[in-house]
Structure formats: C-alpha cells, structure tokens
Design a protein around this motif. Structure first.
Motif, PDB file in Angstrom:
ATOM      1  N   ASP A 109      28.831  -3.722 -37.764  1.00  0.00           N
ATOM      2  CA  ASP A 109      27.797  -2.680 -37.825  1.00  0.00           C
ATOM      3  C   ASP A 109      26.589  -3.056 -36.965  1.00  0.00           C
ATOM      4  OD1 ASP A 109      29.378  -1.209 -39.528  1.00  0.00           O
ATOM      5  OD2 ASP A 109      28.238  -1.709 -41.343  1.00  0.00           O
ATOM      6  N   ILE A 156      27.556  -2.558 -33.312  1.00  0.00           N
ATOM      7  CA  ILE A 156      27.575  -1.135 -32.967  1.00  0.00           C
ATOM      8  C   ILE A 156      26.146  -0.599 -32.846  1.00  0.00           C
ATOM      9  CG2 ILE A 156      28.154   1.162 -33.851  1.00  0.00           C
ATOM     10  CD1 ILE A 156      30.743  -0.120 -34.971  1.00  0.00           C
ATOM     11  N   ALA A 157      25.282  -0.995 -33.769  1.00  0.00           N
ATOM     12  CA  ALA A 157      23.882  -0.549 -33.711  1.00  0.00           C
ATOM     13  C   ALA A 157      23.211  -1.046 -32.436  1.00  0.00           C
ATOM     14  CB  ALA A 157      23.121  -1.030 -34.942  1.00  0.00           C
ATOM     15  N   GLN A 187      24.728  -1.831 -29.584  1.00  0.00           N
ATOM     16  CA  GLN A 187      25.307  -1.092 -28.468  1.00  0.00           C
ATOM     17  C   GLN A 187      24.724   0.309 -28.376  1.00  0.00           C
ATOM     18  OE1 GLN A 187      29.466  -1.367 -29.350  1.00  0.00           O
ATOM     19  NE2 GLN A 187      29.696  -3.364 -28.377  1.00  0.00           N
ATOM     20  N   THR A 188      24.512   0.940 -29.514  1.00  0.00           N
ATOM     21  CA  THR A 188      23.917   2.274 -29.544  1.00  0.00           C
ATOM     22  C   THR A 188      22.498   2.235 -29.007  1.00  0.00           C
ATOM     23  OG1 THR A 188      25.291   2.870 -31.440  1.00  0.00           O
ATOM     24  CG2 THR A 188      23.341   4.215 -31.053  1.00  0.00           C
ATOM     25  N   GLN A 189      21.751   1.219 -29.416  1.00  0.00           N
ATOM     26  CA  GLN A 189      20.376   1.076 -28.948  1.00  0.00           C
ATOM     27  C   GLN A 189      20.333   0.829 -27.442  1.00  0.00           C
ATOM     28  OE1 GLN A 189      18.302  -2.155 -30.805  1.00  0.00           O
ATOM     29  NE2 GLN A 189      16.321  -1.551 -30.003  1.00  0.00           N
ATOM     30  N   ALA A 219      22.629   1.713 -25.245  1.00  0.00           N
ATOM     31  CA  ALA A 219      23.038   2.952 -24.579  1.00  0.00           C
ATOM     32  C   ALA A 219      21.885   3.953 -24.536  1.00  0.00           C
ATOM     33  CB  ALA A 219      24.249   3.556 -25.287  1.00  0.00           C
ATOM     34  N   ALA A 220      21.139   4.064 -25.625  1.00  0.00           N
ATOM     35  CA  ALA A 220      19.992   4.976 -25.655  1.00  0.00           C
ATOM     36  C   ALA A 220      18.925   4.538 -24.649  1.00  0.00           C
ATOM     37  CB  ALA A 220      19.399   5.045 -27.064  1.00  0.00           C
ATOM     38  N   ARG A 247      20.113   5.426 -21.191  1.00  0.00           N
ATOM     39  CA  ARG A 247      19.938   6.861 -20.922  1.00  0.00           C
ATOM     40  C   ARG A 247      18.477   7.179 -20.610  1.00  0.00           C
ATOM     41  NH1 ARG A 247      23.581   7.171 -25.188  1.00  0.00           N
ATOM     42  NH2 ARG A 247      21.923   7.624 -26.680  1.00  0.00           N
TER      43      ARG A 247
END
Length: 144
Positions: free
Chosen positions: A80, A83-84, A86-88, A90-91, A94
């Motif tokens: 988790d 994943i968090a 990686q999400t951060q 990616a954001a 962007r």
C-alpha cells in the motif's frame, strides 16, 4: 471551577495545506526511518511477541497461522505504501508536465515580443527544449 486561558486562534488544518502536508511527510519519513532500522531477526522476535500476547502458544498451528497473518499484513501495508508513493510520483509528474506545457505555450505566444528575452538553456531554472518546434521555452522568456 477554574477557567483555563484561551489559546490564540489558529487556522484549521484545511486552511494550511502546505504545513499539514509537510508535517505528514515528516511523520512518514520518521516512521520509515525507524522501521528501516529493524533487522529481520528483530522483526521476527517482535512478531513472535505479538502472537504470544494474543494468546497463541509457540509451536502450535494457531501460532504459525498468527505469524503468517502478521507477515502478510506487514507485506500488504508495504505494498500500500509503494502504491501510494507511485501515485504521488505520477501526480507530481503530471503537474510538472502541465507546467512545462504552460511555459511552452506562453513562450511560443511571446515569439517576436521584444520585451521578453529569447529563451536559452542557461537562462532559467525551469527552461526546457521543445523538440517539436526546435526552440527553448521558459516561464519568463520568448521562443524566438
């Protein structure tokens, strides 16, 4: 009944997102640093202690199930966190791309406007090269 002095008013956390985010990041970094200091042997000993505290007897199937459950739970939490993160990332990527696109567009729109300097690689921290147009761009300059 004794009254306590009122503390000065502070903005709620929703109004201070940068401070809240910084505090959260610092807390997470400290937790990660502390958890990284535990060796596998120490972690196993802590897991055994936890399962024993739950009332499971070492050497029994229930104790083995408890140990397996604790390990799986830790692995799920680690996944988790990955994943968090990686999400951060990616954001953030962007957002960086959006900012570059805005700078690129602004620089191209300023082409020919002599009140802005011509963009170059060494001019600005946020400059970049647009391979499509073959020109440099930045937040405070013109493409040509």
């Amino acid at each position: 009944m004794r009254e306590f002095p009122r503390l000065p008013h502070r903005d709620p956390p929703a109004r201070r997102p940068a401070a809240t985010l910084a505090r959260l990041a610092l807390t997470g970094a400290c937790a990660l640093a502390v958890s990284a200091c535990v060796t596998a042997r120490e972690q196993r000993a802590m897991d055994r202690g936890s399962c024993a505290e739950y009332g499971f007897e070492p050497g029994t199937d229930a104790f083995a199930q408890c140990m397996m459950g604790v390990t799986q739970h830790r692995e799920m939490l680690a996944q988790d966190r990955r994943i968090a993160m990686q999400t951060q990332i990616a954001a953030q990527n962007r957002e960086d791309e959006r900012r570059r696109d805005l700078n690129r567009l602004a620089s191209l729109q300023r082409s020919g406007d002599r009140s802005y300097p011509v963009c170059s690689a060494s001019s600005f921290n946020n400059s970049g090269f647009d391979a499509r147009s073959g020109s440099w761009y930045g937040p405070n300059c013109r493409a040509r």
